[in-house]
Write a protein that holds these residues in place. Structure first.
Motif, mmCIF file in Angstrom:
data_model
loop_
_atom_site.group_PDB
_atom_site.id
_atom_site.type_symbol
_atom_site.label_atom_id
_atom_site.label_comp_id
_atom_site.label_asym_id
_atom_site.label_seq_id
_atom_site.Cartn_x
_atom_site.Cartn_y
_atom_site.Cartn_z
ATOM 1 N N ALA A 132 -10.112 -14.901 3.440
ATOM 2 C CA ALA A 132 -9.946 -13.874 2.550
ATOM 3 C C ALA A 132 -9.545 -14.119 1.089
ATOM 4 O O ALA A 132 -9.948 -13.679 0.078
ATOM 5 C CB ALA A 132 -9.146 -12.646 3.151
ATOM 6 N N ARG A 145 0.694 -1.193 0.074
ATOM 7 C CA ARG A 145 0.027 0.033 0.216
ATOM 8 C C ARG A 145 0.821 1.155 -0.009
ATOM 9 O O ARG A 145 0.209 2.365 -0.047
ATOM 10 C CB ARG A 145 -1.023 0.059 1.146
ATOM 11 C CG ARG A 145 -2.203 -1.037 0.947
ATOM 12 C CD ARG A 145 -3.010 -1.083 2.145
ATOM 13 N NE ARG A 145 -3.674 0.438 2.341
ATOM 14 C CZ ARG A 145 -4.825 0.687 2.891
ATOM 15 N NH1 ARG A 145 -5.515 -0.371 3.370
ATOM 16 N NH2 ARG A 145 -5.307 1.822 2.916
ATOM 17 N N PRO A 187 -5.513 -9.791 -3.570
ATOM 18 C CA PRO A 187 -5.993 -8.643 -4.082
ATOM 19 C C PRO A 187 -6.298 -7.649 -3.037
ATOM 20 O O PRO A 187 -6.745 -7.972 -2.025
ATOM 21 C CB PRO A 187 -7.186 -9.199 -5.104
ATOM 22 C CG PRO A 187 -7.234 -10.499 -5.232
ATOM 23 C CD PRO A 187 -6.191 -11.192 -4.185
ATOM 24 N N MET A 188 -6.063 -6.323 -3.269
ATOM 25 C CA MET A 188 -5.994 -5.388 -2.499
ATOM 26 C C MET A 188 -7.392 -5.195 -1.754
ATOM 27 O O MET A 188 -7.396 -5.033 -0.432
ATOM 28 C CB MET A 188 -5.589 -4.061 -2.919
ATOM 29 C CG MET A 188 -4.211 -3.999 -3.515
ATOM 30 S SD MET A 188 -2.900 -4.470 -1.976
ATOM 31 C CE MET A 188 -3.203 -2.662 -1.273
ATOM 32 N N GLU A 189 -8.532 -5.357 -2.414
ATOM 33 C CA GLU A 189 -9.875 -5.249 -2.083
ATOM 34 C C GLU A 189 -10.117 -6.365 -1.113
ATOM 35 O O GLU A 189 -11.176 -6.185 -0.155
ATOM 36 C CB GLU A 189 -10.848 -5.158 -3.002
ATOM 37 C CG GLU A 189 -10.916 -6.318 -3.814
ATOM 38 C CD GLU A 189 -10.272 -6.509 -4.920
ATOM 39 O OE1 GLU A 189 -10.180 -7.381 -6.100
ATOM 40 O OE2 GLU A 189 -8.843 -5.733 -5.079
ATOM 41 N N ARG A 190 -9.216 -7.408 -0.917
ATOM 42 C CA ARG A 190 -9.922 -8.606 -0.156
ATOM 43 C C ARG A 190 -8.877 -8.770 1.011
ATOM 44 O O ARG A 190 -8.749 -9.639 1.945
ATOM 45 C CB ARG A 190 -9.916 -9.855 -1.162
ATOM 46 C CG ARG A 190 -10.714 -9.792 -1.728
ATOM 47 C CD ARG A 190 -10.522 -10.908 -3.057
ATOM 48 N NE ARG A 190 -10.267 -12.201 -2.747
ATOM 49 C CZ ARG A 190 -9.906 -13.280 -3.800
ATOM 50 N NH1 ARG A 190 -9.624 -12.782 -4.657
ATOM 51 N NH2 ARG A 190 -9.453 -14.457 -3.078
ATOM 52 N N VAL A 194 -5.581 -4.165 7.808
ATOM 53 C CA VAL A 194 -5.854 -3.223 7.091
ATOM 54 C C VAL A 194 -6.111 -1.729 8.245
ATOM 55 O O VAL A 194 -5.539 -0.940 8.366
ATOM 56 C CB VAL A 194 -7.096 -2.886 6.167
ATOM 57 C CG1 VAL A 194 -7.472 -1.693 5.715
ATOM 58 C CG2 VAL A 194 -6.767 -4.046 5.068
ATOM 59 N N GLU A 250 -3.799 1.450 9.095
ATOM 60 C CA GLU A 250 -4.286 2.647 8.788
ATOM 61 C C GLU A 250 -4.290 3.765 10.063
ATOM 62 O O GLU A 250 -3.768 4.796 10.116
ATOM 63 C CB GLU A 250 -5.843 2.733 8.104
ATOM 64 C CG GLU A 250 -6.037 2.185 6.629
ATOM 65 C CD GLU A 250 -7.466 2.149 6.345
ATOM 66 O OE1 GLU A 250 -8.365 2.054 7.089
ATOM 67 O OE2 GLU A 250 -7.357 1.928 5.222
ATOM 68 N N ALA A 287 -9.592 -7.263 7.400
ATOM 69 C CA ALA A 287 -10.046 -5.942 7.723
ATOM 70 C C ALA A 287 -9.264 -5.595 8.953
ATOM 71 O O ALA A 287 -8.651 -4.507 9.469
ATOM 72 C CB ALA A 287 -11.609 -6.046 8.047
#
Length: 200
Positions: free
Chosen positions: A112, A32, A172-175, A181, A185, A178
């Protein structure tokens, strides 16, 4: 205990139960393009060391974040409650930067990714045949492939240390899971703001 009274933030520490969690975090940060400069990434070698680590970090200007397994949630809340960071009965610790994996990080990434992508990852590491042998063990035959993969991940220390990181590398980034991530963040953005997870 509020961020407004804490003074300038000088240090952000991210706590991990084990090396495998830290490696996965570092891979996600690289993918990221998140800057980890200025963060202290600390492996606790087990959640039972949380209280000792937190006490050692106690001081002005220190912000502490962490990743833990859901089964340890009550213990984590109790430790943070004893330090005055949350109500000891709190079930949601994300507001102060502590993120719980539903079971553990390995289970999160298997779910995921899906079994096929995990198998491809094992093949790339030359471990697919070992997994096929593992699957044929009597105790494993009654388990789902996802459960077999989870068990296989922990059968050797070397495999466990890289298992989640290898999947994060190709997922994949969208998977992305949580909790991982959310932790990244919080770590990347929290240093810019006052935050109640400082230890005073």
């Amino acid at each position: 205990m509020s961020g407004a009274d804490a003074g300038p933030l000088q240090r952000t520490v991210v706590l991990f139960e084990g090396r495998s969690d830290r490696l996965a975090f570092e891979v996600l940060a690289r993918r990221r393009a998140s800057n980890l400069a200025g963060l202290d990434l600390v492996v606790m070698d087990g959640i039972t060391n949380l209280r000792t680590r937190m006490m050692a970090l106690r001081g002005p200007g220190v912000r502490v974040l962490g990743l833990f397994d859901a089964a340890e949630g009550a213990y984590v809340a109790r430790v943070l409650g004893d330090l005055g960071m949350v109500d000891a009965r709190a079930s949601d610790l994300t507001a102060i930067g502590f993120f719980g994996c539903e079971r553990d990080l390995e289970e999160e990434v298997i779910r995921a990714a899906g079994a096929e992508l995990v198998l491809e990852t094992l093949a790339a590491r030359g471990e697919l045949e070992r997994f096929r042998v593992f699957q044929r063990q009597p105790a494993q035959r009654v388990r789902s492939v996802a459960e077999q993969l989870h068990r296989f991940a922990g059968t050797t220390a070397g495999r466990k240390s890289r298992f989640a990181a290898d999947i994060i590398e190709v997922l994949p980034m969208e998977r992305m899971p949580a909790p991982l991530v959310g932790l990244l963040e919080a770590a990347a953005g929290g240093a810019q703001n006052g935050d109640p997870s400082r230890i005073m």
